[in-house]
Motif scaffolding. Sequence first.
Motif, PDB file in Angstrom:
ATOM      1  N   HIS A 321      -7.712   2.719 -11.531  1.00  0.00           N
ATOM      2  CA  HIS A 321      -7.144   1.483 -10.927  1.00  0.00           C
ATOM      3  C   HIS A 321      -7.130   0.239 -11.673  1.00  0.00           C
ATOM      4  O   HIS A 321      -6.663  -0.774 -11.409  1.00  0.00           O
ATOM      5  CB  HIS A 321      -7.998   1.304  -9.406  1.00  0.00           C
ATOM      6  CG  HIS A 321      -9.195   0.977  -9.519  1.00  0.00           C
ATOM      7  ND1 HIS A 321     -10.090   1.842 -10.116  1.00  0.00           N
ATOM      8  CD2 HIS A 321      -9.774  -0.252  -9.269  1.00  0.00           C
ATOM      9  CE1 HIS A 321     -11.380   1.166 -10.446  1.00  0.00           C
ATOM     10  NE2 HIS A 321     -11.357  -0.123  -9.826  1.00  0.00           N
ATOM     11  N   SER A 347      -3.726   8.701  -2.422  1.00  0.00           N
ATOM     12  CA  SER A 347      -3.544   7.925  -3.652  1.00  0.00           C
ATOM     13  C   SER A 347      -4.809   7.523  -3.987  1.00  0.00           C
ATOM     14  O   SER A 347      -5.591   6.850  -2.991  1.00  0.00           O
ATOM     15  CB  SER A 347      -2.649   6.807  -3.373  1.00  0.00           C
ATOM     16  OG  SER A 347      -2.599   5.983  -4.740  1.00  0.00           O
ATOM     17  N   LYS A 350      -4.867   1.500  -4.456  1.00  0.00           N
ATOM     18  CA  LYS A 350      -4.010   0.919  -3.320  1.00  0.00           C
ATOM     19  C   LYS A 350      -2.914   0.201  -4.108  1.00  0.00           C
ATOM     20  O   LYS A 350      -3.271  -0.512  -5.111  1.00  0.00           O
ATOM     21  CB  LYS A 350      -5.157  -0.099  -2.815  1.00  0.00           C
ATOM     22  CG  LYS A 350      -4.797  -0.258  -1.174  1.00  0.00           C
ATOM     23  CD  LYS A 350      -5.967  -1.020  -0.741  1.00  0.00           C
ATOM     24  CE  LYS A 350      -5.849  -1.451   0.907  1.00  0.00           C
ATOM     25  NZ  LYS A 350      -5.271  -0.170   1.554  1.00  0.00           N
ATOM     26  N   SER A 354       3.430  -0.691  -0.745  1.00  0.00           N
ATOM     27  CA  SER A 354       2.982   0.845  -0.510  1.00  0.00           C
ATOM     28  C   SER A 354       4.036   1.506   0.275  1.00  0.00           C
ATOM     29  O   SER A 354       4.260   1.258   1.435  1.00  0.00           O
ATOM     30  CB  SER A 354       1.633   0.907  -0.056  1.00  0.00           C
ATOM     31  OG  SER A 354       1.436   2.155   0.415  1.00  0.00           O
ATOM     32  N   GLU A 364      -4.436   5.839   1.233  1.00  0.00           N
ATOM     33  CA  GLU A 364      -4.540   5.139  -0.205  1.00  0.00           C
ATOM     34  C   GLU A 364      -6.376   4.703  -0.171  1.00  0.00           C
ATOM     35  O   GLU A 364      -6.853   4.277   0.727  1.00  0.00           O
ATOM     36  CB  GLU A 364      -3.883   3.775  -0.462  1.00  0.00           C
ATOM     37  CG  GLU A 364      -2.260   4.189  -0.627  1.00  0.00           C
ATOM     38  CD  GLU A 364      -1.647   2.886  -0.719  1.00  0.00           C
ATOM     39  OE1 GLU A 364      -2.060   1.747  -0.384  1.00  0.00           O
ATOM     40  OE2 GLU A 364      -0.596   3.071  -1.537  1.00  0.00           O
ATOM     41  N   SER A 368     -11.309   3.541  -4.784  1.00  0.00           N
ATOM     42  CA  SER A 368     -11.051   4.609  -5.852  1.00  0.00           C
ATOM     43  C   SER A 368     -12.404   5.486  -6.264  1.00  0.00           C
ATOM     44  O   SER A 368     -12.386   5.473  -7.610  1.00  0.00           O
ATOM     45  CB  SER A 368     -10.396   3.813  -6.980  1.00  0.00           C
ATOM     46  OG  SER A 368      -9.208   3.015  -6.727  1.00  0.00           O
TER      47      SER A 368
END
Length: 432
Positions: A321, A347, A350, A354, A364, A368
């Motif tokens: 990310h 995913s 983000k 989207s 999402e 992360s």
Amino acid sequence: MKKKIWLWNHYATEMYKNRGGRHYWFAENLIKQGYEPTVFCANTFHNKTEFIDTQNKKFAIDIIDNIPFVFVRTTTALGNGIDRVKNMGLFYLNLFSVVKEYVKLNGKPDVILASSVHPLTMVAGIKIAKKLGVPCICEIRDLWPEAIFSFNKAKESSLLGRVLTAGEHWIYRNADALVFTKEGDTDYIREKKWDTEQGGKINLDKCHYINNGVDLDTFEISSCKNKVDDEDLNSDKFNVVYVGAIRPVNNVGNILDAASKLKNETNIQFLIYGDGNQREMLEKRIADEKLTNVKMKGFVNKRSIPYILSKSAVNILNYSHTQYNWARGNSSNKLFEYMASGKPIISTVKMGYSIINKYKCGIELEKSTSEELANEILRIKNMSENQYYMMGQNAKNGAKDFDFKKLTMKLVEVIDSVDRNKEKEVSTKYKG
């Protein structure tokens, strides 16, 4: 009379070889719409020693599935050093003489679509279209030089950075239309204050959005025809699948971290397909950490991907990310293949604009982290049958909006718009 459309993509040689890909599928569907497309590409394959032999001429032609491919002679380019720069430069320079000769044999086009990744193809497209008196559509599939700045290969404030940005601005100003593959890419023009509303010279009316996508018919046929004999893939386990490059931007180490947290879940296994400069390092990690729930499958033929995805339980769209600006959306080919497989998607970043949220076909991650990824894998595994089915169906239905039949109709609208503008221009000059 059939309109002639030239599609220029330096790297479409792979599409010729694989009989698939963005400009191949555009060409295929343009033929069905009554157009005469021709694909121009390099005679070399990116990062490979193989090439199409042009018999010492500036170009060679081959027709496959009624699509003429014109192979422009260049030199082999391995890696991202001076050889690649030379390869790009030669493609650009040779296009001018190739077009001159090709026009003598086949007449001039009605429209040129010049596609990045590198900007020289678009510069040639604009200059040659002007000479021929036809419109040029520039297709930006990656925001150069922003991507270079993101990866710290050059600084925006450096001389090289300023030259690249000035070149990009020139392309955007001089193209008759711009096609972006990410929905939010026009935000970039606003950020730079290049749009007419902020006193710049780029009218946003000439900007269009046509994402990457998938040929659904080819995907379905491939899923049935190109089966993979693999006991892991065909087991009854909950298969967490990643397909793609194994490089820093893909952050595949994060999947291993999540697998480590789930190693007591004996019914979950991680199958990683692909190759890249981090593969060996990750294979060593798997051995050292005794991650028996992770299998690195290596490179697979593109044609096998639909079948592999048909055997997944959840597909991971895995990125770093921090190494890329995701605010403008996603145009990753694998997103649409994942959707076409009808399986939920996670995913690890983000995204702005989207597609996953729009079609409610996955999750999402907010932070992360590998903990979050592990938790969401468990959440999807433990969903009710109906919830799980609906998420997969949403993915499959969403893929229909990115089928190349539909995307080609969007391209036809852009072609018609530049045609109309050219006619107006000619008629105004004539009246004047």
